[in-house]
Design a protein around this motif. Structure first.
Motif, mmCIF file in Angstrom:
data_model
loop_
_atom_site.group_PDB
_atom_site.id
_atom_site.type_symbol
_atom_site.label_atom_id
_atom_site.label_comp_id
_atom_site.label_asym_id
_atom_site.label_seq_id
_atom_site.Cartn_x
_atom_site.Cartn_y
_atom_site.Cartn_z
ATOM 1 N N LEU A 212 1.154 -1.258 0.072
ATOM 2 C CA LEU A 212 0.008 0.101 -0.040
ATOM 3 C C LEU A 212 0.860 1.258 -0.030
ATOM 4 N N VAL A 213 0.601 2.060 -1.024
ATOM 5 C CA VAL A 213 1.601 3.317 -1.091
ATOM 6 C C VAL A 213 0.778 4.505 -0.974
ATOM 7 N N VAL B 182 4.914 6.774 -0.695
ATOM 8 C CA VAL B 182 5.596 6.375 0.714
ATOM 9 C C VAL B 182 4.888 5.060 0.830
ATOM 10 N N VAL B 183 5.719 4.022 1.015
ATOM 11 C CA VAL B 183 5.203 2.561 1.474
ATOM 12 C C VAL B 183 4.672 2.723 2.897
ATOM 13 N N GLU B 184 3.161 2.387 3.056
ATOM 14 C CA GLU B 184 2.441 2.710 4.067
ATOM 15 C C GLU B 184 2.580 1.282 4.850
ATOM 16 N N GLU B 185 2.282 0.018 4.133
ATOM 17 C CA GLU B 185 2.220 -1.360 4.694
ATOM 18 C C GLU B 185 2.611 -2.145 3.609
ATOM 19 N N THR B 186 2.973 -3.403 3.975
ATOM 20 C CA THR B 186 3.344 -4.363 3.182
ATOM 21 C C THR B 186 2.799 -5.789 3.224
ATOM 22 N N GLY B 187 2.358 -6.732 2.140
ATOM 23 C CA GLY B 187 1.849 -7.810 2.465
ATOM 24 C C GLY B 187 2.856 -8.875 2.989
ATOM 25 N N ASP C 247 9.853 3.318 2.958
ATOM 26 C CA ASP C 247 10.408 3.476 1.648
ATOM 27 C C ASP C 247 9.716 4.263 0.827
ATOM 28 N N VAL C 248 10.508 5.385 0.339
ATOM 29 C CA VAL C 248 10.061 6.164 -0.761
ATOM 30 C C VAL C 248 10.258 5.547 -2.024
ATOM 31 N N VAL C 249 9.173 5.209 -2.882
ATOM 32 C CA VAL C 249 9.306 4.511 -4.143
ATOM 33 C C VAL C 249 8.694 5.125 -5.419
ATOM 34 N N VAL C 250 9.443 4.766 -6.580
ATOM 35 C CA VAL C 250 8.784 5.016 -7.971
ATOM 36 C C VAL C 250 7.873 4.075 -8.307
ATOM 37 N N MET C 251 6.672 4.323 -8.863
ATOM 38 C CA MET C 251 5.965 3.257 -9.465
ATOM 39 C C MET C 251 5.560 3.110 -10.868
ATOM 40 N N ALA D 291 -3.817 7.389 -2.129
ATOM 41 C CA ALA D 291 -3.096 5.921 -1.936
ATOM 42 C C ALA D 291 -3.389 5.107 -3.118
ATOM 43 N N VAL D 292 -2.578 3.930 -3.261
ATOM 44 C CA VAL D 292 -2.725 3.359 -4.298
ATOM 45 C C VAL D 292 -2.419 1.762 -3.900
ATOM 46 N N ARG D 293 -3.179 0.703 -4.170
ATOM 47 C CA ARG D 293 -2.471 -0.624 -4.025
ATOM 48 C C ARG D 293 -1.875 -1.083 -4.994
#
Ligand code: ZN
Length: 344
Positions: free
Chosen positions: A29-30, A64-69, A79-83, A121-123
């Motif tokens: 979840l970003v 920014v990653v909020e939560e990971t599976g 983590d700051v990420v590019v999608m 936010a985006v999954r």
């Protein structure tokens, strides 16, 4: 949460939608910090048939990653990420060959799914394969340029590779939108000797020159072909980046390539058939390219952004808050803006 929903042509709104959340153990979840509007979003903006529920929009993001599976291994909260605009597993035969847009487990963000990035936010499915962690904070000055690695810079680079751009080659870029401008950056970066930008918006071709274009051709059709041949000793260019996707632009791209040259097409084709097929045949023109695997190029291009060698974020000439997204679509569609960045 707030998210951009398109209900029909010229009707795009920010609405309350159910919060994005994890579904699969491979999801992340970003929280989106920066998104943008794409030239390809303007096709549905002009033509979409009205639907009750609407379509979620946006396929480019930094966040920014909020939560990971439970199965996500390479990313963690914070983590700051590019999608990139497509998601992909990173492990299949096509992903390993750098063709993540053909991943059999993958798919696209934006209009073809419920996964829209013009939102709070985006999954992100298949997070390990899809996302790339950035070594900078989400407020770093390089973020606009890193955001272009989601799509336009990766797409311009893909077009340049498909057109076999290299040192000493002559290049033409058909189209002065954000992808074409990034194509100029890519051609320069790969060592092209001459780079002709073809477009008729003075502000855009001026930026193209700052990015490394050596010549500007404003003519279209026969006039454009004639002008490019004049600029290249009579035979046309080695490499053409086709960054529009219309029949006329593709025909021009083929006709300005010199015998044995290559056309890298990254403009989404709006026609089923390929024009100028006979000319392409007799001149042995290679026609390559397609949906750009932006994910394949993130690390390489990121190094050049962080090293200050390229600044593709300059294609963003307006920044707006998410709530003003409709104005952003209007400004891009009316050609008042090259590309709009959305600060969430
Ligand atoms: Zn794959």
């Amino acid at each position: 949460m707030r998210a951009t929903v398109m209900f029909g042509a010229f009707d795009v709104r920010v609405e309350d939608v159910p919060d994005a959340g994890l579904v699969e153990p491979t999801d992340a979840l970003v929280r989106v910090t920066h998104a943008c509007i794409c030239g390809s979003d303007l096709w549905p903006y002009k033509t979409m048939e009205r639907t009750e529920g609407g379509h979620r929009m946006g396929h480019e993001a930094v966040g920014v990653v909020e939560e990971t599976g439970a199965d996500v291994r390479t990313l963690k909260a914070g983590d700051v990420v590019v999608m990139p605009f497509a998601f992909s597993d990173g492990t299949c035969e096509f992903c390993r060959r750098g063709l993540q847009t053909s991943c059999p487990h993958g798919g696209f963000f934006g209009i073809s799914s419920e996964l829209g990035a013009q939102a709070e936010a985006v999954r992100v499915p298949l997070a390990d394969g899809t996302l790339v962690a950035l070594p900078v904070g989400s407020d770093d000055a390089s973020i606009p340029s890193l955001l272009t690695l989601s799509d336009v810079m990766g797409t311009g680079h893909h077009g340049a590779l498909a057109a076999r751009v290299g040192p000493g080659r002559t290049v033409a870029v058909v189209g002065d939108g954000a992808v074409g401008l990034c194509g100029v950056i890519a051609a320069r970066r790969l060592g092209a000797e001459q780079i002709i930008i073809m477009g008729r918006h003075a502000d855009r071709t001026a930026l193209a020159k700052e990015f490394g274009a050596t010549d500007v051709v404003t003519e279209r059709g026969d006039g454009a072909v004639e002008r490019v041949r004049e600029l290249t000793g009579g035979f046309g260019v080695h490499s053409v980046l086709e960054c529009v996707g219309l029949e006329e632009s593709m025909a021009t791209a083929i006709r300005i390539a010199r015998p044995g040259g290559a056309v890298g097409r990254v403009g989404v084709p709006q026609e089923e058939t390929l024009p100028a097929s006979e000319e392409a045949f007799y001149d042995n023109i290679t026609i390559a390219g397609g949906a750009a695997p932006a994910r394949a190029h993130v690390e390489e291009l990121m190094a050049d952004v962080l090293g200050g060698r390229i600044e593709p974020g300059r294609v963003f000439d307006r920044t707006m808050p998410l709530e003003d997204v409709a104005e952003g679509y209007r400004a891009m569609n009316d050609r008042e803006s090259i590309k709009v960045m959305i600060q969430v």
